[in-house]
Design an enzyme around this catalytic site. Structure first.
Site: not given
Ligand SMILES: Cc1ncc(C[n+]2csc(CCOP(=O)(O)OP(=O)(O)O)c2C)c(N)n1
Lengths: 368, 321
Positions: A81, A150
């Site tokens: 971000e 959230h």
């Molecule tokens: C700072 C931030 N940006 C975006 C999000 C939205 N978001 C929630 S989970 C996620 C994916 C994260 O992927 P990863 O780190 O690979 O973890 P996984 O869910 O695959 O375990 C995103 C983009 C968030 N929660 N926090």
């Protein structure tokens, strides 16, 4: 950089068209339509953000745009971000008009340095030699236990700092018109979207139009109390007005639409008549948008008109996930009506209208 | 050890399957991010930890919470929003914690806890403790600025911190290839000056061994270590269902992971009778946990204003309004 934009309609012509249009669209469709139209009109408009091009396409607000405008102008980003906001500013400095989308407003906190130290200040610090025509779309989440990180309404942070405009439309009509205005605006604009508003339907003219900064809308006219509802709280305020009708109170409901620049005139003019002001926010009251609105009206009317007022917003705590406490955390139509009645009668009435099925608040259902 | 690891894996798998089953009834009004398919990463690493070691995780935290010894009753009750939950119903699935067991925190904002783990590790070092910290995060989190900033700090201060990247190949619906120019996460860790190794996240025994030796290095003061565990999320990003219909990935992609399912692979290595005993005990524990959640009370309305500050917040909050 001047782009070949369609001429905006006059406010008069606009009001005509909203009266005549029978075309009903959802808030989601209105957002997508504005983006689509502006991307079609101006090749400098680019759209990006996490998940913008994924199958869910930000609740559908970006659906189909990558197919139409290509992956150079519409793209999903890494989870970065801060850097992506800085990059958006760089794009804007170079003449693009970026729209950066965040599926939760909470994630803006990772971009605050760029937004407030750079975007908001560039034009001023560089003596007017540059613009940052950036639109940041940020969604407020609510219900189904979305919890502490959230569900925050952080718009007042951005209202606090000069140089960035803030808009929080509540109807599909304004969603389209404000987004169009924001994209055409040469300043950074924070465009606040509430998840629950995404389900709202309403008239949306086919043609392109703008809802320009700095003009509030009187949604319902009345003489007894002025209720200002910000973003989703506009919906609850309109429902509250219905509950108040049942006890013979006529509320004037105002949607400020733009929070910065804020239309103090329309609100103060209303309070001059009603003598009562209730501001309901989807954010905390402490140092919040509601505090600002009340203060402005007080400054305007002092020495001329005494009035009673109250702010409502998130309970002064962190948003809990458990349903019972989550309900208590948020104002709703009934608690708004109760507060408005107290203002009108000048006493604690201890009244809470019995819930009417037709005025029940929308509850979002999971998983998210 | 096999039996212990199997029990832990089976327990996590089954409780999440129950969460998924109950979800349809709307009794769990909180987003859930299931670890089904990814359990072995938490289980393998946590098995090599001492009780006084500390972990930080993410919103996908059920497996970590249970693997580190978190209380199942308190977890399920938390999902139900009950006052008996591990955060009294206030944090929900995305904010599991158990300070007694060293589960020090999980966050809904991607990447956040990586830096918190570094701070915790700094404090352990300052206090001459030989406990260590493990920080779990996804492949997506490595794109956040905080990841780079924390790796640098951890190396600079030689922190007793094990980074565990649970690489399931996706962030929500976006594949790693669409998000990272150089998808070699270990290379990035090495560039900051720490040893890094990529491991099969289904191979719980190897994971355990490697974690054990990394942790020994941490205790010996050799500075931060990095493990990338490749794994796969079987269910949708958030919620109980499958999501292959969305079209962002093919069902066939999951097949090798299912074939090589850590729970089943280990199950085959345990004598049938012993296994039956373990499974029966776990099933009883799960039944009890859901009964506990069902019968526990919701928090009293006054709880809305507790724990905001250390002072009794209902009094304090009164002066805020
Ligand atoms: C700072 C931030 N940006 C975006 C999000 C939205 N978001 C929630 S989970 C996620 C994916 C994260 O992927 P990863 O780190 O690979 O973890 P996984 O869910 O695959 O375990 C995103 C983009 C968030 N929660 N926090």
């Amino acid at each position: 950089m001047i782009s070949p934009l369609a001429k905006a309609k006059s406010p008069q012509a606009l009001r005509e068209s909203i009266k005549t249009t029978e075309r009903t669209r959802t808030f989601v469709e209105a957002v997508r339509e504005a983006t689509d139209e502006e991307m079609g009109l101006d090749p400098n408009v680019v759209l990006f953000g996490l998940d913008v091009d994924d199958p869910k396409a930000i609740q559908g607000t970006t659906q189909g745009l990558v197919e139409k405008y290509g992956a150079e102008r519409v793209f999903g980003t890494p989870l970065s971000e801060d850097a992506m906001t800085g990059a958006a500013i760089g794009m804007a400095l170079a003449g693009l008009r970026p729209i950066h989308v965040h599926i939760r407003m909470d994630f803006l906190l990772l971009a605050v340095n760029q937004l407030l130290n750079v975007a908001a200040k560039s034009r001023y610090t560089y003596g007017g030699r540059v613009n940052v025509p950036l639109v940041v779309r940020a969604m407020i989440g609510k219900s189904w236990g979305q919890g502490a990180q959230h569900s925050q309404g952080l718009h007042s942070f951005f209202m606090h700092v000069p140089g960035i405009k803030v808009v929080a439309p509540s109807t599909p009509y304004d969603a389209k018109g404000c987004l169009t205005a924001a994209i055409r605006d040469d300043d950074p604009v924070l465009y606040v979207e509430h998840r629950l508003l995404h389900f709202q339907k309403g008239p949306v003219p086919t043609e392109s139009y703008t809802v320009e900064p700095g003009k509030a809308r009187i949604a319902v006219a009345g003489d007894d109390v002025t209720i200002v509802g910000i973003s989703y709280m506009q919906v609850e305020a309109l429902r509250a007005a219905k509950y108040l009708e049942d006890v013979g109170i006529r509320a004037e409901v105002i949607d400020p639409i733009w929070l910065n620049p804020l239309d103090t005139d329309t609100i103060a003019e209303s309070v001059r008549r009603t003598g009562r002001l209730l501001v309901v926010d989807t954010g905390w009251t402490n140092c919040g948008a509601a505090a600002e609105i009340v203060s402005r009206v007080a400054e305007r009317l002092q020495g001329e008109r005494a009035f009673r007022f109250k702010r409502m917003g998130f309970a002064p705590t962190t948003c809990p996930t458990t349903p019972g406490l989550e309900d208590l955390f948020y104002p709703n139509a009934r608690t708004v009506a109760a507060a408005a009645r107290d203002l009108v009668e000048g006493r604690a009435c201890n009244w809470l209208p019995t819930e009417r099925a037709d005025l029940r608040s929308i509850e979002f259902k999971g998983p998210f | 050890m096999h039996a212990r690891l199997f029990r832990s894996l089976y327990r996590i798998r089954r409780v999440e399957e129950e969460v998924a089953r109950v979800y349809a009834t709307d009794k769990i009004k909180s987003p859930v991010h299931l670890s089904i398919g990814q359990e072995a990463v938490s289980v393998g690493v946590c098995d090599a930890l001492r009780a006084d070691d500390v972990v930080f995780g993410t919103y996908r935290g059920h497996a970590l919470y249970l693997a580190k010894g978190g209380d199942m009753n308190a977890m399920v009750a938390e999902l139900y929003g009950k006052v008996t939950g591990c955060t009294r119903g206030k944090g929900g699935s995305m904010h599991l914690i158990d300070t007694e067991c060293g589960v020090m925190g999980t966050s809904a904002v991607v990447g956040t806890t990586i830096a918190n783990a570094a701070g915790y590790a700094y404090s352990l070092k300052l206090r001459r403790s030989d406990a260590v910290v493990v920080c779990f995060f996804g492949d997506g989190a490595t794109e956040e600025g905080v990841f780079a900033e924390t790796l640098n700090f951890a190396v600079l201060k030689r922190l007793p911190l094990l980074f565990v990247c649970e690489n399931n190949g996706y962030a929500i619906h976006t594949s790693q290839a669409k998000r990272q120019g150089l998808p070699d996460i270990c290379a990035r860790a090495r560039a900051y000056g720490m040893p890094a190794e990529r491991l099969d996240g289904n191979d719980v025994l190897t994971l355990r061994d490697k974690a054990e030796s990394a942790i020994a290095k941490l205790r010996a003061g050799e500075g931060p270590q990095f493990i990338e565990a490749t794994t796969y999320r079987w269910r949708e990003h958030v919620g109980p269902g499958a999501d292959y219909h969305l079209g962002y990935r093919e069902k066939s992609e999951c097949a090798p992971w299912e074939e090589n399912d850590a729970v089943r692979v280990l199950a085959e290595q345990i004598p049938t009778e012993q296994r039956a005993v373990i499974e029966a005990a776990v099933e009883r524990e799960i039944t009890t946990a859901f009964e506990f959640a069902e019968t526990s009370p919701f928090p009293h309305p006054s709880e809305l204003m507790t724990d905001i500050f250390t002072e009794d917040a209902n009094d304090f909050a009164a002066c805020q309004s």
